[in-house]
Design an enzyme around this catalytic site. Structure first.
Site, short mmCIF file in Angstrom:
data_model
loop_
_atom_site.label_atom_id
_atom_site.label_comp_id
_atom_site.label_asym_id
_atom_site.label_seq_id
_atom_site.Cartn_x
_atom_site.Cartn_y
_atom_site.Cartn_z
N ASP A 1 0.84 -1.19 0.00
CA ASP A 1 0.00 0.00 0.00
C ASP A 1 0.88 1.25 0.00
O ASP A 1 1.85 1.34 0.75
CB ASP A 1 -0.89 -0.03 1.24
CG ASP A 1 -1.82 1.15 1.33
OD1 ASP A 1 -2.71 1.27 0.48
OD2 ASP A 1 -1.66 1.96 2.27
N GLU A 35 1.69 -0.46 -5.00
CA GLU A 35 0.75 0.62 -5.32
C GLU A 35 1.65 1.84 -5.50
O GLU A 35 2.12 2.42 -4.52
CB GLU A 35 -0.25 0.84 -4.20
CG GLU A 35 -1.27 1.90 -4.56
CD GLU A 35 -2.24 2.20 -3.42
OE1 GLU A 35 -3.42 2.45 -3.70
OE2 GLU A 35 -1.82 2.19 -2.24
#
Length: 728
Positions: A381, A417
């Protein structure tokens, strides 16, 4: 009294705030400074105990706190220090024991010193967690309700947080993985399926009620049957590290459902355990991984190392802040000194990966999950925040280097990401070899094309063929592009074709949260409708989007439930809704049109698996190969090859021909691979198109999203044709 004083007026320090005695408690042996965490050990003479080790370089004293069955606390001073690590061995302490730390030190927020022994701290290396963080104000290291709000974070709160926070749990390390067989699916053959452990299982009729919402539920044959029947090769699990719910959600009676608020990077989230939280969740997670592996499915974890649940300077003191605030976090500069936090994540703080100990914490965690918990890869993330140097993102960052040279981590699947919320944080296409990336340019391009918002097809060509413009110069392959149309964050696929605007009132923020850049189209009516024409168009758009995704070069990622019409009723930010809004509604499969959509998805995945030309490992060249044919040819609706001008002319029609006899790949013996040829025709315009086929003969229609087998290509539809390979 000034704001720099440590205690609130009229409040005396509690026992929790008093310094411990210098001498160790009876029965505490010196132990070892490594490994970090709590590790249970057996002696050759049959004795046993647990070694505790905590890195806390700025601490003046450290107390290990053990809790009995009634919750009573017993403290032991750790007096041994080796290389800034406090450690001790307690004989007779075994698995299931709950523990935490109280760390003593200076209170000087202006320099980042926020030690507060009144706060019970979770061991960063705890392998299991018992209890929850309740959101009580006593968990905060400073007095949030101090009258002078500007300096509230500088006034130490001496209330004991132990009744309101979680504890680590000692676990055993005796598991044998010799019977586990990792699928080891090559990247080019991977089909990802993003799911939430709780949301996927909560309403599944084939899973026993007591197992719904749990790791055991995901391991149940009914859950595995759906995954294997669909044909996906890997599940990408939304965060399963121990996480906490933010204070503002506690106040609204909501919860952090998605889990992007980690506080324990070695512990499976206790809320997903059917067997208890006194360490049993570890074994349950491992059994889930084994069951998925036995079904041929890899396990990818969505991991959140960029920030923690401690938030900004007024957030709770749960772990790292109370252990070594300046050693773990990026502290702000300027007029506030080190009081505040540099926030590249939008969540109040950012982990400081410039620090060697932080790099060690992250890589130790990754290695633990990959080696001891059996997982096959990680999706990071806000990965750009992990790669920041002093300010800018640095692709030679020590953390990335440490992962790339690790003999085990360098062989698992790594997905970034590739952005954060800071300046220069958008890094799509820039991560080094070994890394794949979520490709939001693919998402936006495909959404825009099918809703009719693209003036031309120039960028669509790149996205369909593996995004060579992003990844080829970096020495990577098409599988570096994780293609997706939807993810957990945003509209579901059905909502993407049913809503023009977000509908997030249930989140309690007056519809202010969630993005307004949805690139969606409701097909003529907002939300549910009885208009059959609108419903038919929406179904066709769903087929278009799924087929485009699964026929593109790169690695496709589906979001759980999109294959059978899951809806969140227009909510594009359901991170705080642990209810039917977020849980998959399996009763949709009782309706023929949603069952047919799932069957179409499975059919496309089978087609992709059967034909290497649809999942090539190398980028297309567009040049003639050994048989005189190019591996890829683009066509206009008139059946002519695309020219440079055609790419930028106003159009919503494109043909893509993949020559199976002109592949550049070879098999293990070095022989050229051959396959059938495929022609993909796309028409996102509002009108039918009479597409002239290329001169090659023998094409048969495999798929038409409008249900036609020939004739003009219906408005907003897709057609796939196949030409069998020539033999003889």
């Amino acid at each position: 009294m000034t704001a720099r004083q440590e205690t609130q007026p009229g409040r005396r320090p509690t026992a929790a705030g008093a310094a411990p005695a210098d001498a160790p408690a009876p029965g505490v042996w010196p132990g070892s400074w490594q490994p970090l965490g709590a590790r249970h050990r057996h002696g050759a003479d049959g004795s046993h105990g647990t070694n505790f080790a905590l890195w806390a370089p700025g601490a003046e004293a450290v107390e290990l706190c053990l809790f009995d069955e009634a919750g009573a606390e017993r403290r032991h001073s750790l007096t041994e220090q080796t290389f800034q690590t406090w450690h001790g061995y307690l004989p007779g302490v075994g698995p299931g024991t709950r523990y935490g730390y109280r760390v003593h030190g200076r209170w000087d927020p202006w320099t980042g010193a926020r030690w507060n022994p009144a706060k019970l701290l979770l061991d960063p290396y705890a392998r299991a967690v018992d209890g929850e963080f309740t959101g009580d104000g006593a968990c905060c290291g400073s007095v949030r309700d101090w009258p002078e709000a500007e300096v509230a974070d500088t006034v130490r709160d001496n209330r004991d947080s132990a009744p309101f926070t979680a504890r680590g749990v000692v676990v055993h390390d005796d598991d044998d993985w010799s019977d586990d067989r990792r699928p080891k699916t090559p990247w080019a053959e991977t089909v990802l399926y993003e799911l939430h452990v709780r949301g996927f299982t909560m309403r599944h009729p084939g899973i026993p009620p007591e197992l719904r919402g749990t790791y055991a539920g995901l391991a149940h044959p009914a859950a595995l049957e759906h995954l294997t029947g669909l044909g996906v090769t890997a599940v990408e699990l939304l965060p399963v590290h121990q996480f906490a719910t933010e204070d503002h959600l506690h106040r609204r009676g909501l919860t952090n459902y998605w889990g992007y608020n980690s506080i324990g990077w070695f512990a499976p989230h206790g809320g997903y355990s059917s067997s208890g939280t006194r360490g049993q969740q570890v074994g349950e997670f491992k059994r889930m991984v084994r069951a998925l592996h036995a079904a041929g499915i890899e396990v990818i974890l969505d991991v959140v190392y960029n920030h923690t649940a401690e938030g900004g300077e007024l957030g709770p003191t749960l772990s790292l802040r109370g252990i070594d605030n300046p050693g773990y976090y990026r502290l702000s500069r300027g007029g506030r000194g080190g009081r505040g936090y540099t926030d590249f994540t939008g969540c109040g703080n950012t982990l400081d990966t410039r620090q060697p100990q932080t790099v060690r914490l992250i890589t130790d965690s990754l290695r633990y999950w990959a080696v001891e918990m059996g997982v096959d890869g990680f999706r990071f993330d806000l990965a750009a925040a992990l790669a920041r140097g002093s300010d800018d993102v640095d692709m030679h960052h020590p953390l990335l280097a440490a992962i790339s040279q690790d003999p085990f981590l360098s062989r698992v699947k790594l997905i970034a990401e590739p952005w954060d919320v800071g300046q220069g944080g958008y890094q799509v296409g820039n991560f080094p070899p070994l890394w794949a990336e979520w490709n939001d340019k693919y998402r936006d391009t495909v959404r825009d094309f099918w809703r009719g918002a693209r003036p031309d097809v120039a960028e669509l060509g790149y996205r369909l063929s593996g995004s060579s413009d992003l990844y080829q110069l970096g020495g990577r392959r098409p599988h570096a592009s994780v293609n997706y149309v939807t993810a957990h964050d945003g509209f579901t696929l059905r909502d993407l074709v049913s809503y023009n605007a977000k509908h997030n009132l249930a989140n309690g923020e007056e519809n202010r949260d969630g993005t307004d850049d949805n690139r969606s189209w409701n097909c003529g009516a907002e939300g549910p409708t009885d208009d059959p024409a609108v419903e038919q168009l929406r179904l066709r758009q769903l087929r278009n989007l799924l087929a485009t995704l699964l026929l593109s070069a790169g690695v496709p990622m589906l979001t759980a439930g999109d294959e059978f019409g899951r809806t969140q009723l227009g909510n594009n930010n359901a991170y705080c809704l642990d209810d039917e809004t977020s849980w998959l509604d399996w009763s949709l499969l009782d309706q023929p049109h949603w069952r047919e959509l799932r069957e179409l998805t499975a059919r496309l995945i089978r087609l992709r698996r059967a034909h290497p030309v649809l999942r090539q490992r190398a980028f297309f060249s567009g040049r003639a190969q050994a048989d005189g044919l190019p591996d890829l040819v683009w066509y206009t609706a008139a059946g002519t090859e695309m020219t440079e001008a055609d790419w930028y002319a106003p159009t919503a029609v494109l043909g893509m021909l993949l020559h199976g006899g002109a592949m550049s790949e070879r098999d293990q013996q070095g022989r050229p691979l051959t396959d059938d040829s495929f022609l993909l025709l796309l028409n996102a315009s509002e009108h039918p198109v009479d597409f002239t086929l290329p001169p090659e003969e023998g094409f048969e229609v495999l798929l038409d999203t409008a249900g036609h087998s020939g004739g003009p290509l219906v408005a907003r539809s897709l057609r796939l044709l196949r030409q069998a390979r020539k033999t003889g």
